[in-house]
Write a protein that holds these residues in place. Sequence first.
Motif, PDB file in Angstrom:
ATOM      1  N   ARG A  38       0.827  -1.078   0.160  1.00  0.00           N
ATOM      2  CA  ARG A  38       0.128  -0.042  -0.114  1.00  0.00           C
ATOM      3  C   ARG A  38       0.889   1.210  -0.048  1.00  0.00           C
ATOM      4  N   THR A  39       0.382   2.265  -0.706  1.00  0.00           N
ATOM      5  CA  THR A  39       1.315   3.613  -0.820  1.00  0.00           C
ATOM      6  C   THR A  39       0.657   4.637   0.080  1.00  0.00           C
ATOM      7  N   PRO A  40       1.618   5.029   0.949  1.00  0.00           N
ATOM      8  CA  PRO A  40       0.901   5.719   2.086  1.00  0.00           C
ATOM      9  C   PRO A  40       1.169   7.349   1.854  1.00  0.00           C
ATOM     10  N   LEU A  41       0.272   8.164   2.075  1.00  0.00           N
ATOM     11  CA  LEU A  41       0.657   9.426   2.032  1.00  0.00           C
ATOM     12  C   LEU A  41       1.256   9.933   3.260  1.00  0.00           C
ATOM     13  N   ALA A  42       2.335  10.619   3.323  1.00  0.00           N
ATOM     14  CA  ALA A  42       2.988  10.792   4.554  1.00  0.00           C
ATOM     15  C   ALA A  42       3.599  12.284   4.432  1.00  0.00           C
ATOM     16  N   PRO A  43       2.714  13.049   5.140  1.00  0.00           N
ATOM     17  CA  PRO A  43       3.252  14.516   5.272  1.00  0.00           C
ATOM     18  C   PRO A  43       4.272  14.741   6.658  1.00  0.00           C
ATOM     19  N   LEU A  44       4.972  15.899   6.622  1.00  0.00           N
ATOM     20  CA  LEU A  44       5.768  16.238   7.586  1.00  0.00           C
ATOM     21  C   LEU A  44       5.001  17.226   8.424  1.00  0.00           C
ATOM     22  N   ILE A  45       5.032  16.889   9.599  1.00  0.00           N
ATOM     23  CA  ILE A  45       4.114  17.886  10.748  1.00  0.00           C
ATOM     24  C   ILE A  45       5.321  18.458  11.738  1.00  0.00           C
TER      25      ILE A  45
ATOM     26  N   LEU B  62       7.486  12.653  10.376  1.00  0.00           N
ATOM     27  CA  LEU B  62       6.607  12.263   9.357  1.00  0.00           C
ATOM     28  C   LEU B  62       5.563  11.526   9.774  1.00  0.00           C
ATOM     29  N   LEU B  63       4.248  11.733   9.480  1.00  0.00           N
ATOM     30  CA  LEU B  63       2.991  11.095   9.996  1.00  0.00           C
ATOM     31  C   LEU B  63       2.667  10.154   8.711  1.00  0.00           C
ATOM     32  N   ILE B  64       3.023   8.618   8.917  1.00  0.00           N
ATOM     33  CA  ILE B  64       2.301   7.933   7.735  1.00  0.00           C
ATOM     34  C   ILE B  64       1.672   6.759   8.359  1.00  0.00           C
ATOM     35  N   ASP B  65       0.586   6.637   7.939  1.00  0.00           N
ATOM     36  CA  ASP B  65      -0.223   7.203   6.633  1.00  0.00           C
ATOM     37  C   ASP B  65      -1.287   8.100   6.959  1.00  0.00           C
ATOM     38  N   CYS B  66      -1.705   9.023   6.048  1.00  0.00           N
ATOM     39  CA  CYS B  66      -2.565   9.927   6.188  1.00  0.00           C
ATOM     40  C   CYS B  66      -3.532   9.856   4.809  1.00  0.00           C
ATOM     41  N   GLY B  67      -3.270   8.789   4.063  1.00  0.00           N
ATOM     42  CA  GLY B  67      -3.958   8.785   2.833  1.00  0.00           C
ATOM     43  C   GLY B  67      -5.513   8.272   2.947  1.00  0.00           C
ATOM     44  N   ALA B  68      -5.984   7.734   1.841  1.00  0.00           N
ATOM     45  CA  ALA B  68      -7.370   7.650   1.822  1.00  0.00           C
ATOM     46  C   ALA B  68      -7.896   6.199   1.983  1.00  0.00           C
ATOM     47  N   ASN B  69      -6.862   5.260   2.113  1.00  0.00           N
ATOM     48  CA  ASN B  69      -7.041   3.845   2.488  1.00  0.00           C
ATOM     49  C   ASN B  69      -7.113   3.316   3.862  1.00  0.00           C
TER      50      ASN B  69
END
Lengths: 342, 342
Positions: free
Chosen positions: B127-134, B142-149
């Motif tokens: 799965r490909t996570p969306l990972a923003p820096l907070i 790095l906050l991982i995952d913030c995606g839609a799945n």
Amino acid sequence: MGRTIRVAVDAMGGDNAPFEIVKGAVEAVKESPEIQVLLVGKEAVIRKELAAYTYPKEQISVVNATEEISCEEAPVVAVKKKKDSSIVVALNLVKEKKADAFVSAGSTGAVLVGGLTIVKRIRGVERTPLAPLIPTETGVSLLIDCGANVDAKPSQLVQFAKMGSIYMKHVVGVENPRVALVNIGMEEEKGNLLVKSTYPLLKECKDINFTGFIEAREIPHGAADVVVCDAFVGNVILKLYEGLAATLVSKIKEGLKSTAISTIGAAMAKPALKKTLKSFDTAEYGGAPMLGLNGLVVKTHGSAKSVEVKNSIKQCVTFVEQEIETKIRENLTTEEPAETEQ
Amino acid sequence: MGRTIRVAVDAMGGDNAPFEIVKGAVEAVKESPEIQVLLVGKEAVIRKELAAYTYPKEQISVVNATEEISCEEAPVVAVKKKKDSSIVVALNLVKEKKADAFVSAGSTGAVLVGGLTIVKRIRGVERTPLAPLIPTETGVSLLIDCGANVDAKPSQLVQFAKMGSIYMKHVVGVENPRVALVNIGMEEEKGNLLVKSTYPLLKECKDINFTGFIEAREIPHGAADVVVCDAFVGNVILKLYEGLAATLVSKIKEGLKSTAISTIGAAMAKPALKKTLKSFDTAEYGGAPMLGLNGLVVKTHGSAKSVEVKNSIKQCVTFVEQEIETKIRENLTTEEPAETEQ
């Protein structure tokens, strides 16, 4: 003056026990003549603390309990074994109707386990959530559930919504409280299995004002009065709230002291700033009630000072006077055929 | 000067497109001679915007795309139908290796769906996570995952931990990044089924510095460099971060203006305060990478101004130069027998 409200208080629980706990109890009875506090814990220790204050003696009594449950102990084991701990003794007072409510700043796990196993669930209530009030831009919202039981079922979230709605209406005084379900988007097809299954059930509830999903971003803006979620998510929200507010305040203080001019400016702005930040301090709003029990159990922060202990004790008055327990019992059993219950 | 980094930029995506997007692209190429921007969208519109600036012409080219995907459209349908949308055209540039990276402030759903279906997952990545820096008290995490799945599996969280660790080490420059799993307590027996099953797997990973559970309260304090969680929880954390910071800042501003003296004080303290709050502004840290794809896809805020667009474009340089994609490929396939891969 109405009826007397008897509140059992865990004198040994929390980081600042017994000093701040006893102090908070004294402050509560001084402000509210209808409150009767039963301080539960090591009698000699409590009496020594009490000796420092002047207060209406008839409003505070001491109930001896020789044991203590620490936050490090496994809750289930501790509650089972330590029959003479302040938490177990106090919860038995509620069970035996010798107290109307119990307030503790001690082990959250032990309070939740003890509440469930000693005071017990109202018949028909599937799970008993821990529901703190959190500060928002416009006032407070009830965050339900923040307890220890995770992996909730849709039917449990529906009950949280109903209990939370009753609490906000009758204890906090919000007319027709807006109930929303935490999700990661506003569209019906978004979210995990739990929220997708819960949404249609909440939509069908005629007795609550369900407004749909709420994204976490909108919680601090006060977009809902009752914020419904699984305890895992609720716990994350509650703790991030505390952590982020603390971090931002310390960052701001640091920034204000960074130059000579800003330091002078900060000194001038300080009283106004302090007042603002106080409105965002969770301690101002007392403890979190554990809803759905045959009696009231309130958990305050482990770090509670006397003001929070006092507020938590005083909060029990409205809860008992408004007969929240009866309202929950009546409301959550309407789904069963009317003749089998009540 | 190293190799040229070609970044396809969605000129039509976001609340402030095309103005702020084109402006950000111009600023990026002016600051970084190694960047080549391909502005994707309606050519006439983009050329009109570009005409307002002086910049090294050879560093920006325009790729025409006649359609747009709005945030209101269902992502899967939109990506499938709108073959000539800026998002789909740009992602095809990455797929065909005509661009090294793609930056968009447009529909998160469309970017995530398009990334997955057009650029596609690296073989072995579940799965490909969306990972923003907070932002945190001490820097960024790095906050991982913030995606839609949502409803992730333990094996997916383990991959998030590994990919996040690689990103923080090689892109952000943190030596031996501390990786922690979000939970509602620190003890091994706490948490929901997902975290309880993931914990032992992470403990076994020799290639990451797993430090155990992290409570949400500790995230703003910077207690971990890589914060691992399911996308539902990650989304709640990210959005609460944004919402709470905005609320506190507005509360503070309001408080500072509440009296005449505090208003003067606030004016004196303003520059220092502004600097502090800026360090907590997520816009400063560019976009969130979608990790685990055969190419780089970066999602910036829908509200992005030119500075965030610029930072997001520049961030691609380190990602490509450090060969993050190759490192993820090598690292996530070591579990399979060495001879079958590479």
